[in-house]
Write an enzyme that holds these catalytic residues in place. Structure first.
Site, mmCIF file in Angstrom:
data_model
loop_
_atom_site.group_PDB
_atom_site.id
_atom_site.type_symbol
_atom_site.label_atom_id
_atom_site.label_comp_id
_atom_site.label_asym_id
_atom_site.label_seq_id
_atom_site.Cartn_x
_atom_site.Cartn_y
_atom_site.Cartn_z
ATOM 1 N N ASP A 109 50.678 29.880 54.731
ATOM 2 C CA ASP A 109 50.013 28.623 54.374
ATOM 3 C C ASP A 109 49.257 27.988 55.528
ATOM 4 O O ASP A 109 48.497 27.034 55.318
ATOM 5 C CB ASP A 109 51.029 27.634 53.791
ATOM 6 C CG ASP A 109 51.540 28.091 52.435
ATOM 7 O OD1 ASP A 109 50.736 28.622 51.655
ATOM 8 O OD2 ASP A 109 52.748 27.940 52.171
ATOM 9 N N ASP A 171 48.553 34.065 46.023
ATOM 10 C CA ASP A 171 48.017 32.867 46.674
ATOM 11 C C ASP A 171 47.465 33.177 48.074
ATOM 12 O O ASP A 171 46.559 32.525 48.577
ATOM 13 C CB ASP A 171 49.086 31.772 46.840
ATOM 14 C CG ASP A 171 50.056 31.672 45.683
ATOM 15 O OD1 ASP A 171 50.271 32.687 44.993
ATOM 16 O OD2 ASP A 171 50.628 30.591 45.486
HETATM 17 N N1 GLY Z 1 50.769 28.352 47.019
HETATM 18 C C1 GLY Z 1 51.706 27.684 46.234
HETATM 19 C C2 GLY Z 1 51.224 27.221 44.919
HETATM 20 O O1 GLY Z 1 50.164 27.498 44.459
HETATM 21 O O2 GLY Z 1 52.007 26.546 44.287
#
Ligand code: GLY
Length: 390
Positions: A109, A171
């Protein structure tokens, strides 16, 4: 007969002329966004950022939360559209809050956090004072790459029931933008090469025949073999979690833009075809395309906003003009739905977030039918892209 036909044409023309133009719609939304986000800042300390609403009150996060970059990023987008210097000051102040997070990759992230805050600060102002944290963060993120797997590791945690060794989630495609940006800034080829390898490995292992994606693929870090394909935030291991599909679409569109590799464009178009075939008529997906209780379940505005932003970009990149028209008309419909009273907050309500009705993690009963900062961010981005400002 002719008379009725003429009346019909006149009626249609009147209806069209009543429809708010893209510019008027963007003016209206950015006016609300500027008011909401300026008021939001009054509730924040030097080390807190907005997260969501819980029990009817604003819930804050610290800068280590994965969403910490979206509020400063949205402030940069509002500044880009309005030129409001007060908003620029807020954008600068809130960007600096996440600086410590650019120096160490707790998870993948770091890409979201850094690229949305410092990345936008640099792109929008051109001020090189914002540059180094982008490069630092990319190098920190690159340490998560495992050449046996051909991917960067997403999370360090592993739920007991799953026992992951090297989880990679769809993601993570979004975080490759940080590597591509940093490569352009500092010229270190390994940053770009890691992004390309990750995208190719994910294209091979994450997608199903129909163009949908699994959420999590867990690898053996010693030999790169696949241990399991499953979900963490979706309805079931084999369902199509809506935001995951959205991240995939956006990620491959971005990787084609950055690399010119046609395989990424083809992948993005496959995902777009799948999504357009399954979206409800107003364009906003339910939280999982395979949720068994559709239509009596939650929508996810965040997935709708991410898809809209990605489709506009894809419409500009594809050489297929017929497909481009479809992408753009779908995105426009999504933006119009999100700009209506069901989703768009009135000034002063919604704890100063912009959009309502997103879902974080329904299986974990976390952030269900609430505002989320990334819904706001990608919604503003979609509007800027629609106007050609991004
Ligand atoms: N990357 C986490 C989400 O989309 O909830």
């Amino acid at each position: 007969m002719k008379k009725y036909f003429l009346l019909l044409v006149a009626g249609a023309a009147a209806l069209l002329s009543c429809q708010e133009s893209d510019k008027a719609l963007a003016d209206r939304v950015f006016d609300i966004a500027a008011r909401q986000y300026a008021a939001m800042d009054a509730n924040l300390s030097e080390t807190t950022l907005p997260r969501t609403i819980e029990s009817d009150t604003l819930k804050l996060s610290n800068p280590s939360w994965w969403c910490a970059g979206f509020y400063p990023g949205s402030l940069w987008y509002i500044y880009l559209r309005t030129g409001d210097e007060n908003i620029r000051e807020l954008a600068e102040k809130n960007t600096r809050k996440v600086y410590p997070e650019t120096q160490k990759a707790r998870s993948h992230d770091i890409g979201f956090v850094t690229n949305c805050s410092y990345g936008n600060a640099l792109r929008i102002t051109g001020d090189t004072a914002w540059r180094q944290p982008v490069i630092d963060a990319a190098h920190a993120f690159a340490l998560r790459f495992n050449p046996n797997v051909g991917c960067t590791r997403s999370w360090n945690f592993s739920p007991k029931r799953k026992q992951w060794l090297f989880p990679v989630i769809i993601d993570n495609m979004m975080n490759l933008e940080l590597l591509m940006e940093a490569h352009k800034l500092c010229g270190v080829d390994s940053l770009r090469d890691i992004a390309l390898t990750h995208a190719r490995t994910t294209m091979k292992n994450h997608f199903r025949e129909d163009g949908s994606t699994w959420h999590v693929v867990d690898y053996d870090p010693d030999d790169g073999s696949i241990r399991m394909k499953c979900t963490h935030q979706g309805y079931s291991d084999d369902s199509a979690w809506s935001r995951g599909q959205a991240w995939g679409l956006y990620g491959y569109t971005m990787m084609f833009r950055e690399s010119g590799d046609k395989a990424f464009l083809e992948q993005a178009e496959r995902i777009a075809g799948y999504l357009i075939g399954r979206l409800p008529s107003d364009g906003i997906p339910f939280w999982d395309f395979d949720a068994p209780d559709i239509p009596d379940t939650y929508r996810d505005a965040s997935a709708g906003a991410i898809i809209a932003s990605a489709l506009i970009e894809l419409s500009r990149l594809t050489p297929d003009r017929k497909a481009a028209k479809k992408y753009l008309s779908t995105a426009r419909k999504q933006i119009r739905t999100l700009s209506g009273p069901e989703y768009l907050a009135s000034p002063g309500e919604n704890c100063n977030f912009i959009l309502k009705h997103s879902v974080g993690t329904l299986p974990g009963k976390s952030e269900v039918d609430v505002p989320l900062t990334y819904a706001d961010y990608y919604f503003l981005e979609a509007l800027l892209r629609l106007e050609g400002k991004l």
